[in-house]
Structure formats: structure tokens, C-alpha cells
Design an enzyme around this catalytic site. Structure first.
Site, PDB file in Angstrom:
ATOM      1  N   ARG A 164       0.873  -1.174   0.000  1.00 45.70           N
ATOM      2  CA  ARG A 164       0.000   0.000   0.000  1.00 45.70           C
ATOM      3  C   ARG A 164       0.914   1.229   0.000  1.00 45.70           C
ATOM      4  NH1 ARG A 164      -3.806   2.722   4.740  1.00 45.70           N
ATOM      5  NH2 ARG A 164      -4.836   4.195   3.333  1.00 45.70           N
ATOM      6  N   HIS A 165       0.480   2.303  -0.656  1.00 42.38           N
ATOM      7  CA  HIS A 165       1.260   3.544  -0.671  1.00 42.38           C
ATOM      8  C   HIS A 165       1.548   4.018   0.762  1.00 42.38           C
ATOM      9  CE1 HIS A 165      -2.367   5.651   0.548  1.00 42.38           C
ATOM     10  NE2 HIS A 165      -3.014   4.965  -0.381  1.00 42.38           N
ATOM     11  N   GLY A 166       2.492   4.928   0.879  1.00 40.52           N
ATOM     12  CA  GLY A 166       2.844   5.474   2.191  1.00 40.52           C
ATOM     13  C   GLY A 166       1.839   6.512   2.676  1.00 40.52           C
TER      14      GLY A 166
END
Length: 470
Positions: free
Chosen positions: A86-88
């Protein structure tokens, strides 16, 4: 378009069909606030910091944590790593910023000389710095999340991340994911022979945003208000009503001026300030730990019914990603058997909480004995399905394929481990953290052979109601 049903129509029939979301005052308030991590930060759901699931990273961001060694025999060498990330940490979406602006404006409009209300005065003095243009973009902390994750992964699997190894990097088309992919690559430094530091991140929405391409999911869940009837019922239920009244009282506002969405945005602002700036926001002062548990359940209800076990199509829409993972693992096994170099030793893909949550549900993880409903909040105090523990910012699911020498049988030659958020995840079929690749494929045989994205996602031809179809 189908008319949405009201929350009150969330009856037994629907549930049955569904079963298999002034400066001085400000300073004074900040000084007396306990750190958010002491009480609220464990309940921020999908807006949780990655450090909530790995607290050791607060002390040392490059620590591999307890039990990092794993349990593999020395004769096993990693062949392939397949990671879905998942993106940051990101900024709020434009919609969330709008709602926060609306709530903040109400506090600014409070007439002078009304009842002494330190919380409202402090929040009116709070500088509203969020802008709609930030709209879910990656925050500087999000880039750091990814760079550090890359460094820890390389330290955990040095043979795979050695020089001149090919890295295949893909992402959803969303800016925050593309930037997360680039930050992950930067974290690895110049060691990988991948054409210098500027790495090309391939956009692959068919895998990372499969939910957008699934007509049945979009029509019957994403765009169908009736599908969220448990979420809407909980917003109107006794637990949320209590939180609403308490927040209205703290802000000296009539309770009619607030609703569940505005209270939730105040709570999420507390979470954003912690994740993005590492500060305890004055918005946190509105909530106790008990309130936080209620708001976490609201978030989890939404995740459950929209991305988790609420409807079969939520998870089955991820078959395309699940099968792609195994196709690459198969290819690595074939190449190894033919003594060829592994063409894709490192495959890293960046998506969303909405990418990972359905995939984990498809695999059967974090499933409770009874569904999450508006009416069973108390019974789910110890639930497995807690989105903040499963898909915080920078969440990651990693498949590691090994080749093992000196084994008793040929089927033991290829083995697999699964890590979620850098912790070994036991396999369902054995409750062990290592499995032969043959056993794992056998356990998921039905999904690998019979879950076809096109057929799963096709809208039914006949005109049935959403509830009947789901």
C-alpha cells in the site's frame, strides 16, 4: 439507477443476503494533551501509521524487529520476492478537507461571548492548513515510509536485492502510488542494475485497481448505497449517538449541527496530524479511547462491507491479482528446474488498502465467526478484522519463494513464506509459517482454477435487486 435504501431498511432479509466505515488557548490545550499514541493511535483504522503495527520502528526505523531470522533451513535460498504494497502516508482527500473546512468554519462562526468553551476556542484558533489541492497525495512522511521499507526488505533478503538483480516495479495510476514506487526504488540506492536511480514505474491498474474494472462490484457495492446499510445504521445507532452528543457538548454546538461524517473527519484529523507531522493535534482532545473504539468500528464496518467479507464480489474481484502472483511463482519454479536464471527475482507493486484488503479476504485471513454488523459492536471487541492492524499506511504482503537443497522428497524442493507488514503470516492449511509450494497451490486450487475475473465481474443480465444478487 437503483434508489438507495435507507439505513432503517437494513432488516433481517438484507442482513441474511449480505452475510457469505485564540493561540494561547491552543498552546494551553496542547500542553495538557496526552500523547495521541497513549490512547487513540491504535484506533485510526486505514489512517494508521505503519509504526502502530511495528512499534520497534519508532526506536529504530531500520530494525527488522523480533524474530527477524525466520525458521528456514540453511539449505534454502530465496528465488523470488513478490510484494504488494500500500502507498505510504498520504494527505486527506479533497472531500475530507472540504468536510474539515466546514466543521472548522462552524467553530469560527460561534458568536463572541457565548458560553466558555475552551475546546471550541482552541480549535477555532487552530490553523486550517489543509487544502483541497493536496487531495490524497503522498506526504513527505509517505516517501520516508517507502524508502525505509525498501532498506529493511533489502536487509532481510540480501541475496535477492544484490547488485545487478532486476527489479520489476509496478503501480496504480494514482499519484501517491507512483511516488511511493519511486521512493521505494530510491531507498534501494544505486545497487540494483536498473538503468540508474530514475526507475520506470509501470502503471498497471488492471492488477492494482482491479476493483475499478469489476462492473459487478462497481454497480452493486461501490455505487449502491444499500450495500452500505450496516455502516449507515451504525452512524445512526446508540454508540455513535453517544460520541456525537459528547463532541457537540465539548464544542458547545447544538447536536443537530453535527453528524457522524463531521465527527469522523475531526477524529481523522487527529490521525492525519500524527501520521503526517508526528504531532498530537488539538482535534484529538475531543475523543476518549472509548470514543476511538467506536469510530474505529465505523471505519472497519465500511472496510468489511466494501472491501472485506461483506460480499463475495469484494474479494473475488481480486482473483486476477491472486492468480498473477502464482503465475510468476510458477514461472520462477520452471526456470529454476531448467537451471535458468530467474527472469523476475523481484516484483514490487504499489496499490491501495483497497488492493490488499480484498486479496487477504480472498485468502481467508482475518475472518471473524460472525459478520460485522451495526448491532454487534460490543461482541466484536476482540475481532480479527481490524483494518488498522491489517492495512495501515505502507502495508505490505510479501510472498517469498525458496529453493531448498537436501530435501526428503521432490515436492519439498520449493517452499514459500508469507509476510504481512514484515511479520511471518501462518498458512491456513497448516498453521505453519513455511509451506511447500505444492501444498500451498493445492490449498488454493479452486481459486487458481475456477475464479475467472471476467465471469465473476459480469453484471447479471436479468434485472434483480442488489440484495438478491449479493
Amino acid at each position: 439507477k437503483r434508489r438507495p435504501r435507507s439505513a432503517s431498511s437494513c432488516g433481517s432479509r438484507a442482513v441474511a443476503a449480505m452475510a457469505p466505515r485564540g493561540e494561547a488557548v491552543l498552546l494551553m490545550l496542547l500542553l495538557v494533551l496526552p500523547p495521541a499514541s497513549a490512547g487513540l493511535s491504535g484506533y485510526f483504522g486505514t489512517k494508521s501509521r505503519y509504526e502502530e503495527v511495528n512499534p520497534h520502528l519508532l526506536r529504530d526505523p531500520l530494525s527488522l524487529g523480533p524474530g527477524a531470522g525466520g525458521s528456514l533451513p540453511a539449505s534454502c535460498a530465496p528465488l523470488q520476492l513478490r510484494a504488494v504494497l500500500r502507498h505510504g502516508t498520504r494527505y486527506p482527500t479533497a472531500g475530507q478537507v472540504r468536510r474539515l473546512g466546514e466543521l472548522h468554519a462552524r467553530l469560527l462562526r460561534r458568536p463572541e461571548g457565548t458560553a466558555a468553551c475552551p475546546a471550541a476556542a482552541a480549535l477555532a484558533a487552530w490553523p486550517m492548513w489543509y487544502e483541497e489541492s493536496l487531495d490524497g497525495r503522498l506526504a513527505p512522511q509517505g516517501r520516508r515510509d517507502m524508502e525505509l521499507l525498501a532498506r529493511r526488505m533489502a536487509a532481510r533478503f540480501p541475496a535477492l536485492f544484490a547488485a545487478r538483480r532486476r527489479l520489476a516495479l509496478a503501480s496504480s495510476s494514482k499519484h501517491r502510488c507512483l511516488q511511493s514506487g519511486a521512493a521505494f526504488r530510491r531507498g534501494l540506492g544505486p545497487t540494483l542494475d536498473f538503468g540508474g536511480d530514475e526507475v520506470e514505474v509501470e502503471v498497471n491498474d488492471s492488477l492494482m485497481r482491479f476493483f475499478d474494472h469489476c462492473a459487478k462490484f462497481v454497480a452493486l457495492v461501490e455505487e449502491n448505497d444499500a450495500a452500505m446499510c450496516q455502516v449507515n445504521a451504525f452512524k445512526e445507532g446508540p454508540e455513535m449517538k453517544k460520541v456525537l452528543e459528547k463532541v457537540a457538548s465539548a464544542l458547545c454546538l447544538p447536536v443537530e449541527e453535527l453528524n457522524a461524517d463531521l465527527v469522523q473527519v475531526a477524529f481523522l484529523t487527529c490521525s492525519y496530524e500524527l501520521a503526517i507531522k508526528n504531532v498530537t493535534s488539538p482535534w484529538c482532545s475531543l475523543f476518549s479511547e472509548e470514543d476511538a473504539k467506536v469510530l474505529e468500528y465505523l471505519n472497519d464496518l465500511k472496510q468489511y462491507w466494501k472491501r472485506g467479507y461483506g460480499y463475495d464480489i469484494n474479494s473475488r474481484s481480486s482473483c486476477i491479482l491472486f492468480q498473477d502472483i502464482f503465475q510468476h511463482l510458477d514461472k520462477a519454479v520452471e526456470e529454476s528446474k531448467s537451471s535458468k536464471p530467474i527472469s523476475s527475482p523481484l516484483i514490487v507493486q504499489v496499490g491501495h488498502a483497497e488492493t490488499l484488503q480484498p486479496l487477504l479476504a480472498l485468502m481467508g485471513y482475518f475472518k471473524d465467526d460472525e459478520p460485522l454488523l451495526a448491532s454487534n459492536y460490543a461482541r466484536h471487541a476482540q475481532r480479527k478484522f481490524r483494518s488498522g492492524r491489517i492495512v495501515p499506511y505502507a502495508a505490505n504482503l510479501v510472498f517469498i519463494l525458496y529453493h531448498c537443497d537436501h530435501v526428503n522428497a521432490s515436492q519439498e524442493e520449493y517452499q514459500v513464506q508469507l509476510l504481512l507488514n514484515e511479520k511471518l503470516l501462518p498458512f491456513h492449511h497448516s498453521n505453519e509459517t513455511i509451506s511447500t509450494y505444492a501444498d500451498l497451490k493445492d490449498y488454493y486450487k479452486d481459486l487458481l482454477e475456477n475464479c475467472h475475473f471476467k465471469e465473476e465481474c459480469e453484471l447479471p443480465k436479468v434485472n434483480v435487486t442488489a440484495v438478491d444478487e449479493l
